[in-house]
Design an enzyme around this catalytic site. Structure first.
Site, PDB file in Angstrom:
ATOM      1  N   ARG A 121       0.828  -1.208   0.000  1.00  0.00           N
ATOM      2  CA  ARG A 121       0.000   0.000   0.000  1.00  0.00           C
ATOM      3  C   ARG A 121       0.867   1.266   0.000  1.00  0.00           C
ATOM      4  O   ARG A 121       0.417   2.318  -0.415  1.00  0.00           O
ATOM      5  CB  ARG A 121      -0.906   0.022   1.251  1.00  0.00           C
ATOM      6  CG  ARG A 121      -1.986  -1.039   1.273  1.00  0.00           C
ATOM      7  CD  ARG A 121      -2.651  -1.104   2.646  1.00  0.00           C
ATOM      8  NE  ARG A 121      -3.218   0.160   3.074  1.00  0.00           N
ATOM      9  CZ  ARG A 121      -4.434   0.602   2.755  1.00  0.00           C
ATOM     10  NH1 ARG A 121      -5.211  -0.138   2.013  1.00  0.00           N
ATOM     11  NH2 ARG A 121      -4.857   1.759   3.202  1.00  0.00           N
TER      12      ARG A 121
ATOM     13  N   ARG B 181       9.922   6.249  -2.402  1.00  0.00           N
ATOM     14  CA  ARG B 181      10.273   7.186  -3.483  1.00  0.00           C
ATOM     15  C   ARG B 181      11.720   7.655  -3.372  1.00  0.00           C
ATOM     16  O   ARG B 181      12.200   7.883  -2.263  1.00  0.00           O
ATOM     17  CB  ARG B 181       9.343   8.409  -3.442  1.00  0.00           C
ATOM     18  CG  ARG B 181       7.889   8.044  -3.617  1.00  0.00           C
ATOM     19  CD  ARG B 181       7.114   9.195  -4.239  1.00  0.00           C
ATOM     20  NE  ARG B 181       5.696   8.886  -4.224  1.00  0.00           N
ATOM     21  CZ  ARG B 181       4.856   9.295  -3.289  1.00  0.00           C
ATOM     22  NH1 ARG B 181       5.289  10.076  -2.299  1.00  0.00           N
ATOM     23  NH2 ARG B 181       3.581   8.951  -3.347  1.00  0.00           N
TER      24      ARG B 181
ATOM     25  N   ARG C  81      -8.562  -6.484  13.434  1.00  0.00           N
ATOM     26  CA  ARG C  81      -8.040  -5.552  14.425  1.00  0.00           C
ATOM     27  C   ARG C  81      -9.044  -4.420  14.546  1.00  0.00           C
ATOM     28  O   ARG C  81      -9.705  -4.042  13.579  1.00  0.00           O
ATOM     29  CB  ARG C  81      -6.700  -4.970  13.974  1.00  0.00           C
ATOM     30  CG  ARG C  81      -5.600  -5.971  13.955  1.00  0.00           C
ATOM     31  CD  ARG C  81      -5.259  -6.501  15.311  1.00  0.00           C
ATOM     32  NE  ARG C  81      -4.399  -5.581  16.064  1.00  0.00           N
ATOM     33  CZ  ARG C  81      -3.955  -5.842  17.287  1.00  0.00           C
ATOM     34  NH1 ARG C  81      -4.328  -6.945  17.934  1.00  0.00           N
ATOM     35  NH2 ARG C  81      -3.152  -4.984  17.897  1.00  0.00           N
TER      36      ARG C  81
ATOM     37  N   ARG D 145      -0.447   6.138  16.281  1.00  0.00           N
ATOM     38  CA  ARG D 145      -0.357   7.461  15.653  1.00  0.00           C
ATOM     39  C   ARG D 145      -1.210   8.470  16.425  1.00  0.00           C
ATOM     40  O   ARG D 145      -2.059   8.078  17.235  1.00  0.00           O
ATOM     41  CB  ARG D 145      -0.774   7.406  14.189  1.00  0.00           C
ATOM     42  CG  ARG D 145      -2.157   6.821  13.953  1.00  0.00           C
ATOM     43  CD  ARG D 145      -2.438   6.683  12.452  1.00  0.00           C
ATOM     44  NE  ARG D 145      -3.768   6.140  12.229  1.00  0.00           N
ATOM     45  CZ  ARG D 145      -4.324   6.009  11.033  1.00  0.00           C
ATOM     46  NH1 ARG D 145      -3.665   6.390   9.951  1.00  0.00           N
ATOM     47  NH2 ARG D 145      -5.525   5.504  10.902  1.00  0.00           N
TER      48      ARG D 145
ATOM     49  N   GLU E 106      -4.180   7.021  18.788  1.00  0.00           N
ATOM     50  CA  GLU E 106      -4.847   5.826  18.261  1.00  0.00           C
ATOM     51  C   GLU E 106      -4.136   4.561  18.745  1.00  0.00           C
ATOM     52  O   GLU E 106      -2.921   4.433  18.589  1.00  0.00           O
ATOM     53  CB  GLU E 106      -4.857   5.875  16.725  1.00  0.00           C
ATOM     54  CG  GLU E 106      -5.508   4.656  16.100  1.00  0.00           C
ATOM     55  CD  GLU E 106      -5.686   4.790  14.589  1.00  0.00           C
ATOM     56  OE1 GLU E 106      -6.065   5.884  14.109  1.00  0.00           O
ATOM     57  OE2 GLU E 106      -5.430   3.789  13.895  1.00  0.00           O
TER      58      GLU E 106
ATOM     59  N   TYR F  80      -9.239  -5.598   2.850  1.00  0.00           N
ATOM     60  CA  TYR F  80      -8.704  -4.307   3.294  1.00  0.00           C
ATOM     61  C   TYR F  80      -8.888  -3.317   2.142  1.00  0.00           C
ATOM     62  O   TYR F  80      -8.014  -3.146   1.306  1.00  0.00           O
ATOM     63  CB  TYR F  80      -7.224  -4.522   3.611  1.00  0.00           C
ATOM     64  CG  TYR F  80      -6.466  -3.400   4.283  1.00  0.00           C
ATOM     65  CD1 TYR F  80      -7.010  -2.143   4.506  1.00  0.00           C
ATOM     66  CD2 TYR F  80      -5.170  -3.631   4.720  1.00  0.00           C
ATOM     67  CE1 TYR F  80      -6.272  -1.152   5.122  1.00  0.00           C
ATOM     68  CE2 TYR F  80      -4.418  -2.646   5.345  1.00  0.00           C
ATOM     69  CZ  TYR F  80      -4.978  -1.418   5.531  1.00  0.00           C
ATOM     70  OH  TYR F  80      -4.229  -0.439   6.149  1.00  0.00           O
TER      71      TYR F  80
ATOM     72  N   ASP G 273     -10.068   0.516   0.552  1.00  0.00           N
ATOM     73  CA  ASP G 273     -10.199   1.954   0.831  1.00  0.00           C
ATOM     74  C   ASP G 273     -11.545   2.456   0.314  1.00  0.00           C
ATOM     75  O   ASP G 273     -12.215   1.768  -0.454  1.00  0.00           O
ATOM     76  CB  ASP G 273      -9.085   2.719   0.120  1.00  0.00           C
ATOM     77  CG  ASP G 273      -7.719   2.403   0.711  1.00  0.00           C
ATOM     78  OD1 ASP G 273      -7.664   1.998   1.885  1.00  0.00           O
ATOM     79  OD2 ASP G 273      -6.716   2.553  -0.011  1.00  0.00           O
TER      80      ASP G 273
END
Ligand code: UDP
Length: 372
Positions: A173, A177, A251, A281, A302, A350, A352
């Protein structure tokens, strides 16, 4: 008019309802066990700060699918937003996804793109041919050191298991770069709805042929099936069958809320890569609407944990034992002709938001074409 039941008022359910309603041929009931629409994308203004809070954690809309982008924009204004995530590891702040800045900072270098590529290649484990696990994917493409710093601790906290037990697809995911582009996503379009996701979903559901009932639980396979010509089910697949082949692993996450004056962290999302920091996070929601201005702020730590019976499932774990259980449920699904399973929970994937919308549009169009 054909009678349709849609279980779940998240994006999957809302897109189906909207597409079917527009034909004028269906009378649609949408039920949801929660007291609001929007599923896990639900947004609501916090009364004290007036900040638009993503109640179930950060949602940034991104897609490269023109049709999906046009579609969501037809229900409200999406403001430009680029997700730039930071990660704190051993007391230093780094840029994510791993990019030239991250690599140079981590190794104390001033590499150009080609030098960085060669450096990272030399760090990668070339003996791994076809990485199947999260760990192998990381070791092959970023090497042991960056893996240990940015992925190992975070992923162990997030998924509650060693990354060698997780599929490589989870890490795929995230881009790596060799330039200074710190946009978290590679997609062409990215944005956040000006008035939040629930306003978009409400607009999708605003139609005289759509009736919404909140706080209404779907009771499983025999529930209401005789009253409707077709059911679109977006809840957990195992719950539909009363868990008779076992429970699928998910989860879940929970949040500790904080408030203060001004700006707490100067960024929407900061990840905590160290295993010893208990949360994964911190998100500060006023930064998701940089076009607004708020003197006070609200932010959330979180935490991730296993899903108990009364928790909201978030992330499908898809471990080997889950996939065996899933197969048994999928076999049952294949035998049902008047129920369609779609969305993250009903297909145990999973996905989006943009995947969900694309699949729901496709599913609704196929259904309509089959009927006519
Ligand atoms: N991940 C990580 N470190 C990070 C961010 C992500 O190890 O700082 C891993 C983690 O396993 C996570 C996966 O990459 O589940 C995918 O990250 P993404 O940001 O896509 O997760 P989401 O936003 O869906 O929670």
């Amino acid at each position: 008019m054909k009678k349709i039941l849609i279980v779940g008022a998240g994006f999957s359910g809302a897109v189906i309802a909207n597409t079917l309603a527009k034909t004028g041929k269906y009378s649609i009931d949408v039920i949801d066990e929660r007291n609001h629409i929007g599923g896990n994308c639900h947004t609501e203004r916090d009364p004290e700060t007036n900040v638009m809070v993503h109640q179930y954690g950060p949602h940034i809309f991104h897609t490269s699918n023109e049709k999906v982008w046009q579609y969501v924009n037809s229900f409200g204004v999406f403001r430009p937003f680029v997700n730039r995530v930071k990660s704190i590891y051993m007391g230093q702040v780094y840029s994510l996804p791993i990019n030239l800045h991250t690599i140079n900072q981590f190794y104390g270098k001033a590499f150009g793109p080609e030098e960085a590529k060669n450096w990272i290649k030399s760090k990668g484990d070339s003996s791994i041919d076809d990485p199947k696990t999260f760990e192998d994917q990381a070791k092959k493409f970023v090497g042991e050191e960056l893996y240990k710093a940015f992925f190992y601790g975070y992923t162990k906290k997030q998924w509650g298991t060693e990354p060698r037990n997780l599929p490589a697809s989870i890490l795929k995911r995230l881009p790596v770069r060799f330039n200074y582009d710190d946009n978290y996503y590679n997609d062409i379009y990215q944005g956040i709805p000006e008035e939040g996701y629930s306003a978009i979903i409400q607009k999708m559901l605003d139609h005289p042929n759509i009736k919404i009932q909140l706080e209404k639980r779907f009771l499983g396979e025999s529930d209401q099936s005789s009253e409707y010509d077709h059911i679109f089910y977006t809840g957990p697949i195992d719950a539909y069958f009363s868990f008779r082949h076992g429970r699928l692993g998910y989860r879940t996450v929970y949040f500790k809320e904080h408030r203060t004056e001004g700006d707490f962290q100067g960024n929407p999302v900061i990840n905590y890569a160290d295993e010893k920091v208990p949360y994964t996070r911190v998100h500060e929601h006023k930064h998701f609407t940089p076009w607004e201005s708020h003197p006070k702020t609200i932010y959330f730590e979180e935490y991730s944990k296993e899903t108990d019976e009364n928790d909201i499932p978030y992330y499908p774990k898809r471990l080997d034992e889950d996939m065996k259980i899933l197969k048994a449920y999928e076999l049952e699904v294949s035998r049902l002709s008047n129920v369609t399973f779609l969305g993250r929970l009903a297909t145990y994937r999973y996905l989006d938001m943009h995947h969900i919308i694309e699949e729901a549009l496709d599913c609704a169009e196929k259904f309509i074409n089959k009927q006519s």
